[in-house]
Design a protein around this motif. Sequence first.
Motif, PDB file in Angstrom:
ATOM      1  N   LEU A 428       0.840  -1.206   0.000  1.00 33.83           N
ATOM      2  CA  LEU A 428       0.000   0.000   0.000  1.00 33.83           C
ATOM      3  C   LEU A 428       0.871   1.250   0.000  1.00 33.83           C
ATOM      4  CD1 LEU A 428      -3.149   0.648   2.151  1.00 33.83           C
ATOM      5  CD2 LEU A 428      -1.298   2.301   2.167  1.00 33.83           C
ATOM      6  N   MET A 429       1.899   1.266   0.828  1.00 39.01           N
ATOM      7  CA  MET A 429       2.766   2.445   0.928  1.00 39.01           C
ATOM      8  C   MET A 429       3.569   2.658  -0.355  1.00 39.01           C
ATOM      9  SD  MET A 429       2.067   3.820   3.788  1.00 39.01           S
ATOM     10  CE  MET A 429       3.388   4.838   4.424  1.00 39.01           C
ATOM     11  N   VAL A 430       3.909   1.579  -1.048  1.00 40.61           N
ATOM     12  CA  VAL A 430       4.606   1.716  -2.327  1.00 40.61           C
ATOM     13  C   VAL A 430       3.703   2.417  -3.338  1.00 40.61           C
ATOM     14  CG1 VAL A 430       5.476   0.427  -4.321  1.00 40.61           C
ATOM     15  CG2 VAL A 430       6.206  -0.194  -2.021  1.00 40.61           C
ATOM     16  N   ALA A 431       2.431   2.033  -3.370  1.00 38.84           N
ATOM     17  CA  ALA A 431       1.490   2.684  -4.281  1.00 38.84           C
ATOM     18  C   ALA A 431       1.356   4.166  -3.960  1.00 38.84           C
ATOM     19  CB  ALA A 431       0.126   1.995  -4.207  1.00 38.84           C
ATOM     20  N   ALA A 433       3.628   6.020  -2.523  1.00 40.23           N
ATOM     21  CA  ALA A 433       4.894   6.658  -2.887  1.00 40.23           C
ATOM     22  C   ALA A 433       4.971   6.931  -4.386  1.00 40.23           C
ATOM     23  CB  ALA A 433       6.062   5.769  -2.455  1.00 40.23           C
ATOM     24  N   VAL A 434       4.492   5.993  -5.195  1.00 38.42           N
ATOM     25  CA  VAL A 434       4.509   6.192  -6.648  1.00 38.42           C
ATOM     26  C   VAL A 434       3.666   7.393  -7.038  1.00 38.42           C
ATOM     27  CG1 VAL A 434       3.756   5.204  -8.853  1.00 38.42           C
ATOM     28  CG2 VAL A 434       4.995   3.789  -7.222  1.00 38.42           C
ATOM     29  N   MET A 435       2.476   7.494  -6.462  1.00 36.88           N
ATOM     30  CA  MET A 435       1.594   8.611  -6.804  1.00 36.88           C
ATOM     31  C   MET A 435       2.159   9.940  -6.301  1.00 36.88           C
ATOM     32  SD  MET A 435      -2.271   7.068  -6.416  1.00 36.88           S
ATOM     33  CE  MET A 435      -2.089   6.541  -4.708  1.00 36.88           C
ATOM     34  N   MET A 436       2.793   9.921  -5.132  1.00 37.43           N
ATOM     35  CA  MET A 436       3.387  11.150  -4.616  1.00 37.43           C
ATOM     36  C   MET A 436       4.538  11.629  -5.490  1.00 37.43           C
ATOM     37  SD  MET A 436       3.392  10.769  -0.468  1.00 37.43           S
ATOM     38  CE  MET A 436       4.220  12.361  -0.324  1.00 37.43           C
ATOM     39  N   LEU A 437       5.385  10.682  -5.923  1.00 32.56           N
ATOM     40  CA  LEU A 437       6.523  11.055  -6.763  1.00 32.56           C
ATOM     41  C   LEU A 437       6.078  11.577  -8.125  1.00 32.56           C
ATOM     42  CD1 LEU A 437       9.141   8.268  -5.953  1.00 32.56           C
ATOM     43  CD2 LEU A 437       9.379  10.716  -5.536  1.00 32.56           C
ATOM     44  N   ARG A 438       4.936  11.118  -8.620  1.00 30.05           N
ATOM     45  CA  ARG A 438       4.420  11.655  -9.869  1.00 30.05           C
ATOM     46  C   ARG A 438       4.118  13.148  -9.734  1.00 30.05           C
ATOM     47  NH1 ARG A 438       2.035   8.490 -13.985  1.00 30.05           N
ATOM     48  NH2 ARG A 438       3.254   6.564 -14.186  1.00 30.05           N
ATOM     49  N   ARG A 439       3.724  13.576  -8.523  1.00 26.94           N
ATOM     50  CA  ARG A 439       3.377  14.980  -8.301  1.00 26.94           C
ATOM     51  C   ARG A 439       4.582  15.803  -7.865  1.00 26.94           C
ATOM     52  NH1 ARG A 439      -1.992  16.257  -7.804  1.00 26.94           N
ATOM     53  NH2 ARG A 439      -1.447  18.033  -6.476  1.00 26.94           N
ATOM     54  N   THR A 440       5.424  15.232  -6.996  1.00 26.03           N
ATOM     55  CA  THR A 440       6.541  16.012  -6.443  1.00 26.03           C
ATOM     56  C   THR A 440       7.791  15.989  -7.309  1.00 26.03           C
ATOM     57  OG1 THR A 440       7.311  14.120  -5.132  1.00 26.03           O
ATOM     58  CG2 THR A 440       5.702  15.604  -4.094  1.00 26.03           C
ATOM     59  N   GLY A 457      -2.995   3.105  -9.165  1.00 21.56           N
ATOM     60  CA  GLY A 457      -2.575   3.440  -7.808  1.00 21.56           C
ATOM     61  C   GLY A 457      -3.684   3.241  -6.776  1.00 21.56           C
ATOM     62  N   PRO A 458      -4.850   3.897  -6.979  1.00 24.25           N
ATOM     63  CA  PRO A 458      -5.952   3.688  -6.030  1.00 24.25           C
ATOM     64  C   PRO A 458      -6.428   2.235  -5.974  1.00 24.25           C
ATOM     65  CG  PRO A 458      -6.309   5.697  -7.287  1.00 24.25           C
ATOM     66  CD  PRO A 458      -5.125   5.002  -7.907  1.00 24.25           C
ATOM     67  N   LEU A 459      -6.385   1.525  -7.112  1.00 22.11           N
ATOM     68  CA  LEU A 459      -6.790   0.120  -7.092  1.00 22.11           C
ATOM     69  C   LEU A 459      -5.864  -0.710  -6.213  1.00 22.11           C
ATOM     70  CD1 LEU A 459      -7.847  -0.883 -10.744  1.00 22.11           C
ATOM     71  CD2 LEU A 459      -9.240  -0.934  -8.672  1.00 22.11           C
ATOM     72  N   THR A 460      -4.568  -0.408  -6.271  1.00 23.25           N
ATOM     73  CA  THR A 460      -3.612  -1.122  -5.422  1.00 23.25           C
ATOM     74  C   THR A 460      -3.906  -0.861  -3.951  1.00 23.25           C
ATOM     75  OG1 THR A 460      -1.898  -0.947  -7.127  1.00 23.25           O
ATOM     76  CG2 THR A 460      -1.168  -1.427  -4.883  1.00 23.25           C
ATOM     77  N   ILE A 461      -4.121   0.404  -3.606  1.00 25.81           N
ATOM     78  CA  ILE A 461      -4.420   0.755  -2.211  1.00 25.81           C
ATOM     79  C   ILE A 461      -5.702   0.072  -1.753  1.00 25.81           C
ATOM     80  CG2 ILE A 461      -5.027   2.672  -0.684  1.00 25.81           C
ATOM     81  CD1 ILE A 461      -3.222   4.437  -2.468  1.00 25.81           C
ATOM     82  N   ALA A 462      -6.748   0.157  -2.595  1.00 25.36           N
ATOM     83  CA  ALA A 462      -8.030  -0.453  -2.227  1.00 25.36           C
ATOM     84  C   ALA A 462      -7.913  -1.967  -2.110  1.00 25.36           C
ATOM     85  CB  ALA A 462      -9.091  -0.086  -3.264  1.00 25.36           C
ATOM     86  N   GLY A 463      -7.155  -2.596  -3.033  1.00 26.28           N
ATOM     87  CA  GLY A 463      -6.996  -4.044  -2.985  1.00 26.28           C
ATOM     88  C   GLY A 463      -6.270  -4.505  -1.737  1.00 26.28           C
ATOM     89  N   CYS A 464      -5.220  -3.767  -1.352  1.00 27.25           N
ATOM     90  CA  CYS A 464      -4.479  -4.125  -0.139  1.00 27.25           C
ATOM     91  C   CYS A 464      -5.343  -3.977   1.107  1.00 27.25           C
ATOM     92  CB  CYS A 464      -3.222  -3.264  -0.026  1.00 27.25           C
ATOM     93  SG  CYS A 464      -1.943  -3.639  -1.262  1.00 27.25           S
ATOM     94  N   ILE A 465      -6.094  -2.875   1.182  1.00 27.62           N
ATOM     95  CA  ILE A 465      -6.994  -2.681   2.332  1.00 27.62           C
ATOM     96  C   ILE A 465      -8.060  -3.767   2.358  1.00 27.62           C
ATOM     97  CG2 ILE A 465      -8.727  -1.135   3.322  1.00 27.62           C
ATOM     98  CD1 ILE A 465      -7.078   1.212   2.262  1.00 27.62           C
TER      99      ILE A 465
END
Length: 528
Positions: A428-431, A433-440, A457-465
């Motif tokens: 979840l944290m990797v997903a 981090a990827v989205m944050m780096l796309r912005r920063t 990205g959101p699908l990964t977070i939702a799937g892990c949760i």
Amino acid sequence: MILGRVKPLDAILATAEKKSLHRSLGAIQLMLFGIGCIIGTGIFVLTSVGAQKAGPGLMLAFAIAGAVCIVAALCYAEIASMIPVAGSAYTYSYATMGEFLAWTVGWALIMEYAIAAAAVSVGWSGYFTGTILNEFLGFQLPQFLAAGPLAFGGEEGGLINLPAMVIALLVTGLLIVGTSESAKLNAVLVAIKVTALTAFIALTLTSPAFDAERFNPFLPAGIFGGWGSGVGAVGAAATMFFAYVGFDAVSTAAEETKNPQRNVPIGLVGSLLFCTVFYILVAAGAIGTIGGQPIMDAVGFPLEAGSTELARQCAMPEYAAALVCSDEALAHVLRQIGFSGIGNMLGIAAFLALPSVILVLLFGQTRIFFVMSRDGLLPERLSRVHPKFKTPHIVTAITGTAVAVAAAFFPVGRLADISNAGTLYAFLMVAVAVMMLRRTDPKRLRSFRVPAIVIIGPLTIAGCIFLFLNLPVGAMLFLPIWSAIGLVIYFLYSRRQSHLGRGIVEVHESEIQDINPAIPGVDDLDRK
């Protein structure tokens, strides 16, 4: 600010930039590499646990777990190609979300690797006692030495899982003295695993014992067994997730891949799809030949895997041949349908292959310890190198002892669930981090970019949760309790001792290669 300490990405990358990696890997090579890394303990050992949770719905469980892994794998591929250094999700988090969240990830990874190593040790124990002792030597290890009290509730079962404890300690000793794992031996073991499972599929699906009626009812506990129950197809998927982890080794090869934008997703998704189909066929063969319906309680709900009542039921003659009661599920199936010799060979394959998995997991755990201690977050003396063996003997001994104790007293299913909790948090944290780096840091060179990151990205977070919330309550609670212990350590010690907090910005990751460098494939987390 608690979230203000972010380790500069340029500092982290400084070491990696000193090394020029030759791009030589193609899509098929990556796919084969991924298949070898993924197939392991989960399918050899957890098939019986999954069947007890979901019955024939185990086939659906494999598909659900595989789908979550596919989206997580794409996120891993992008960030690994950007930050190709040691430390895995801990390092990625440090470079994006700061020291505090990186600590929580690193602390979870320490737990994940150790618990996973304990789970593999217990799985090895089942094949050792069932195939080596019982079938070949004709010796029955007393039950009180073959299972821990927390596996069967004490009175009904054992006192200690002695083989699991011994193998964990032996592997720990090997790591301390620096015995290396041969890359050629690794390749042979991968070939043995794939050949054994291919033979299993062929023999079971073509066997006269195969009967489609054994799949009815397909979902005896439903798709959702109930929150916190850990049963049903989704509950089984949360457990069988353990059978997939290892694909991240493919993502770390992005820097050595020709045309990574094309070949990395083919390698990742291809290997995961292959293993998903492979796993479903294995489950179909096992259930179609000897059945895989769970043993139910008085109200028609599957008994908890590893529980006292399940052990009592399995001790009854009518359940002696049941898939859900076997500690060496696949070898057991082949024996039941008249292929005892091949079943024993499969048991030997697991017996030979699983200790190398324990070794890789313990080594990976010491790697995380090493990076965190070099960042000042853990005492550096924990990673002190032995003057003769040149290995971090202190942390290896501590970790190995903890793994041996867990393996001695807990069943494989519970250990896998706890390990999965830490893995899901890291993914979840990797997903994130990827989205944050796309912005920063949108202009940073990326050898591979996740397609449609706003969806993946959101699908990964939702799937892990989603999978985390379908673990048993005990596994869900273990992670926050472990995290709370970690937070106490962080605020009492780590935050004050942090190199970054004290203004010391150095790159230490390259030093890891000096520790037992002869062990190849340490990123190949073949823990399943």
